[in-house]
Write an enzyme that holds these catalytic residues in place. Structure first.
Site, PDB file in Angstrom:
ATOM      1  N   GLY A  89      38.519  39.944  38.875  1.00  0.00           N
ATOM      2  CA  GLY A  89      39.934  39.942  38.488  1.00  0.00           C
ATOM      3  C   GLY A  89      40.302  38.596  37.844  1.00  0.00           C
ATOM      4  O   GLY A  89      41.044  38.551  36.865  1.00  0.00           O
ATOM      5  N   ILE A 114      33.251  35.963  48.901  1.00  0.00           N
ATOM      6  CA  ILE A 114      32.300  36.146  50.002  1.00  0.00           C
ATOM      7  C   ILE A 114      31.586  37.485  49.894  1.00  0.00           C
ATOM      8  O   ILE A 114      30.591  37.715  50.563  1.00  0.00           O
ATOM      9  CB  ILE A 114      32.979  36.019  51.389  1.00  0.00           C
ATOM     10  N   ASP A 115      32.102  38.384  49.041  1.00  0.00           N
ATOM     11  CA  ASP A 115      31.501  39.726  48.920  1.00  0.00           C
ATOM     12  C   ASP A 115      30.213  39.744  48.090  1.00  0.00           C
ATOM     13  O   ASP A 115      29.465  40.718  48.151  1.00  0.00           O
ATOM     14  CB  ASP A 115      32.504  40.692  48.281  1.00  0.00           C
TER      15      ASP A 115
END
Ligand code: F6P
Length: 329
Positions: free
Chosen positions: A111, A133-134
């Site tokens: 994004g 963190i993903d």
């Protein structure tokens, strides 16, 4: 040579979207690399929202001293609804021009990069740094914050495992990852989980969760850890199914936003510094619309449009390794 003739004079740096441990190290590297090249650096607060409201101030090398060990982001972060409108982007671009900002380093996820791309249409040079963190950004094998979040999660699960062993229980642990299972899978591998549920795979409870536990029971095992990515299922629902199907005393734990905080690990600090260093070099050399990517060995710039088109798969290798090694025996 960029060192003698940087193509940008004054750059902004912002952090946007969900925070990630290591963002401060990236900010520090951006400020100090810019300084070494004779480029002024402006810290923009609260992501794109700060660009629209003019919430920013110059950052000197001294201003970013001592921040590498701090989680969160010293520039704050936000998700700006206004910046998603053409008027918002136009206003942000006007403020950049008014403040003499000709380049912008945008630290965040997909994004954030889409926002940078919009801004670049108004003549601002932009460079993205992947931080979430993903670890779900396709153009790079690594994103800032992933390692620290994994370490935080395994510390919690190791503690849970102690009490689960004592009480001979099954623990169902929900970790972050709304659309991606990297964190769940990595953590599951690290703690030797009996099952890992991820958003990328359809769930077959019998095959993926109940069978490994039943096999374990046949071998006399009395405690289990099931890791669930938040986007795959709810820990409480999975715990209910496990209890009903296996007769095990089962507890659900949601680790939640604890995973987003904490002292960044060495991996996050050093890679974040490298991302920041490279982003400023790219802008100084006159490149724009780039994301700095890491392939496991080196950093390289990739076109933002190309980067946003890419899809990241979960990594079949790690998934089948988990299925082979899971502790059901
Ligand atoms: O940082 C990414 C992430 O952790 C997702 O896994 C999660 O769904 C989301 O952020 C939640 O973010 P927030 O609570 O800040 O909206």
């Amino acid at each position: 040579m960029a060192e003698q003739d940087p193509k940008v004079r004054r750059i902004g740096v912002l952090t946007s979207g969900g925070d990630a441990p290591g963002m401060n190290s990236a900010i520090r590297a951006v400020v100090r690399t810019a300084h070494s090249l004779g480029i002024e650096c402006i810290g923009v607060r609260r992501g794109y929202h700060g660009l629209i409201t003019g919430d920013m101030e110059p950052l000197t090398p001294q201003d970013v001293s001592g921040i590498t060990s701090l989680g969160g982001t010293m520039l704050y972060t936000a998700r700006s609804a206004e910046f998603r409108t053409p008027e918002g982007v136009q206003r942000a671009a006007d403020i950049c021009r008014f403040r003499g900002i000709d380049g912008l380093v945008c630290v965040g996820g997909d994004g954030t990069f889409r926002g940078a791309l919009e801004l670049s249409k108004y003549g601002i040079s932009v460079c993205g740094i992947p931080a979430t963190i993903d670890n779900d950004i396709a153009c790079t094998s690594y994103t800032i914050g992933f390692d620290t979040a994994c370490n935080t999660a395994i510390e919690c699960i190791d503690k849970l495992n102690d009490t689960m062993k004592s009480h001979e229980r099954c623990s169902v642990v929900e970790v972050m990852g709304n659309r991606a299972g990297y964190l769940a899978l990595y953590v599951g591998l690290a703690v030797g989980a009996s099952a890992v549920l991820v958003p990328e795979k359809p769930i077959d409870y019998k095959r993926d969760v109940i069978r490994p536990i039943r096999e374990g029971q046949l071998h006399g095992r009395t405690n289990y850890a099931v890791i669930v990515a938040e986007g795959a299922a709810h820990a409480t629902e999975v715990a209910k199914i496990v209890a009903e199907e296996t007769g095990m005393d089962t507890r659900a734990t949601i680790i939640g936003h604890v995973q987003r905080g904490g002292r960044p690990t060495v991996r996050d600090r050093v890679l974040a510094a490298d991302f920041g260093y490279n982003a400023v070099k790219v802008l100084a050399e006159g490149m724009t619309n780039k994301v700095i990517c890491y392939d496991g060995q080196k950093m390289f710039p990739m076109d933002i449009v190309e980067a946003l088109k890419m899809k990241k798969d979960l990594g079949e290798h790690n998934y089948s390794m988990m299925e082979t090694l899971r502790s059901g025996m």
